[in-house]
Scaffold this active site. Structure first.
Site, PDB file in Angstrom:
ATOM      1  N   GLY A 152       4.220   0.782   9.315  1.00  0.00           N
ATOM      2  CA  GLY A 152       4.543   0.832   7.893  1.00  0.00           C
ATOM      3  C   GLY A 152       3.919   2.032   7.213  1.00  0.00           C
ATOM      4  CB  ALA A 153       2.805   5.200   8.542  1.00  0.00           C
ATOM      5  CB  THR A 154       7.719   5.283   5.531  1.00  0.00           C
ATOM      6  OG1 THR A 154       7.932   3.901   5.194  1.00  0.00           O
ATOM      7  CG2 THR A 154       8.070   5.507   7.000  1.00  0.00           C
ATOM      8  CB  SER A 155       6.021   3.826   1.154  1.00  0.00           C
ATOM      9  OG  SER A 155       6.155   2.483   1.622  1.00  0.00           O
ATOM     10  N   GLY A 156       3.102   3.734   0.462  1.00  0.00           N
ATOM     11  CA  GLY A 156       1.991   2.874   0.084  1.00  0.00           C
ATOM     12  C   GLY A 156       0.722   3.098   0.875  1.00  0.00           C
ATOM     13  CB  ILE A 157      -1.854   0.645   1.986  1.00  0.00           C
ATOM     14  CG1 ILE A 157      -2.261   0.154   0.600  1.00  0.00           C
ATOM     15  CG2 ILE A 157      -3.072   0.627   2.915  1.00  0.00           C
ATOM     16  CD1 ILE A 157      -2.661  -1.303   0.542  1.00  0.00           C
ATOM     17  N   GLY A 158      -0.001   2.389   3.967  1.00  0.00           N
ATOM     18  CA  GLY A 158       0.206   2.944   5.303  1.00  0.00           C
ATOM     19  C   GLY A 158       0.312   4.455   5.284  1.00  0.00           C
ATOM     20  CB  SER A 181      -3.054 -10.706   1.679  1.00  0.00           C
ATOM     21  OG  SER A 181      -2.991 -11.344   0.428  1.00  0.00           O
ATOM     22  CE1 TYR A 213       2.813 -10.528   1.796  1.00  0.00           C
ATOM     23  CE2 TYR A 213       1.170 -11.703   0.497  1.00  0.00           C
ATOM     24  CZ  TYR A 213       1.597 -10.551   1.147  1.00  0.00           C
ATOM     25  OH  TYR A 213       0.780  -9.446   1.150  1.00  0.00           O
TER      26      TYR A 213
END
Length: 271
Positions: free
Chosen positions: A15-21, A147, A172
């Site tokens: 998940g490195a395409t946005s946000g924390i990643g 989380s 979630y």
């Protein structure tokens, strides 16, 4: 946070395409690490790598784009095999990819509730298949981006897909509890971290405002740093090590979750 060079070390960020990643990938690459940038599609992953080169001045030779749609476990399996083939020594796996459960109950092509699969089962499968690369040398570790909502959760052992009673928040939270429990699995050294409420797509689950993704990523990167000593199964709320939910470290729960996950990911768990 340490700023010591990480040259010669290899990190896979899901998940490195946005946000924390994305910010985790940037911070690690800026310190000289080789970063495997994972995205849902090859185009997404390459675009993120290109953006790191263009906007952060990262050397393109230190970035590798990898793709897998986590709603499809066969793609996760192919991702793992490619990583092991191209990078037989992996220093750190950051299990970061995540999604909010949708309003309507949704099942993946593999037959699992979508948030449980994307947030937990895909990472469970990926970690297991990457175990040879993570244990090639001493010191390999896994950082699960979890989380604080795991504390509100329970795992519905007889109905993990929550087909009988579905709530997006409960689904979630269940996925985050499972990911946190998974950090206590003895096969690899792993920790979990709640990076704080950050301004990402998941923020509406928590609050109306949060800190920047880069601030959240700093807590993840600290745990990736070999200079940071970790204990298998430890849970961090940002920088502070705290006790997770009681279920997260119960030996019986750890074993029961592993058995359930093996069943749900099917034959691919041992391929």
């Amino acid at each position: 946070m340490s700023s010591a060079p990480l040259s010669g070390r290899t990190f896979l960020i899901t998940g490195a395409t946005s946000g924390i990643g994305y910010e985790t990938a940037r911070l690690l690459a800026e310190r000289g690490a080789t970063v495997l940038v994972h995205g849902r599609t090859a185009d997404d992953a390459q675009a993120a790598a290109d953006r790191l080169v263009a906007t952060a001045g990262i050397d393109a030779d230190r970035l590798r784009a990898f793709a897998a749609d986590f709603t499809r476990l066969d793609e996760v399996e192919r991702l793992a095999h490619r990583v092991v083939a191209e990078h037989p020594r992996l220093d750190v796996l950051v299990n970061n990819a995540g999604m909010a459960a949708p309003e309507r109950h949704t099942i993946t092509p593999d037959g699992n509730e979508i948030a449980f699969q994307v947030n937990f089962l895909a990472h469970y499968l990926l970690t297991g298949l990457l175990e040879p690369a993570l244990t090639t040398d001493p010191g390999g570790r896994v950082v699960n981006v979890s989380s604080s909502l795991h504390r509100t959760a329970s795992i519905q052992w007889n109905d993990p897909n929550r087909a009988r009673r579905y709530s997006r928040l409960a689904a979630y939270a269940q996925s985050q509890l499972a990911l946190t429990v998974f950090a206590s699995d003895p096969r690899v050294t792993a920790v979990s971290v709640h990076p704080g409420v950050c301004e990402t797509a998941l923020m509406p689950l928590y609050a109306n405002e949060g800190v920047s993704p880069a601030q959240g990523a700093a807590h993840v990167v600290r745990l990736c740093d070999p200079a940071t000593e970790i204990v298998n199964g430890a849970y961090y709320d940002r920088e502070e090590r705290v006790e997770p939910a009681a279920a997260a470290t119960e030996d019986r729960t750890v074993k029961r979750l592993s058995k359930l996950a093996d069943l749900l990911v099917g034959h691919t768990a041992t391929t």
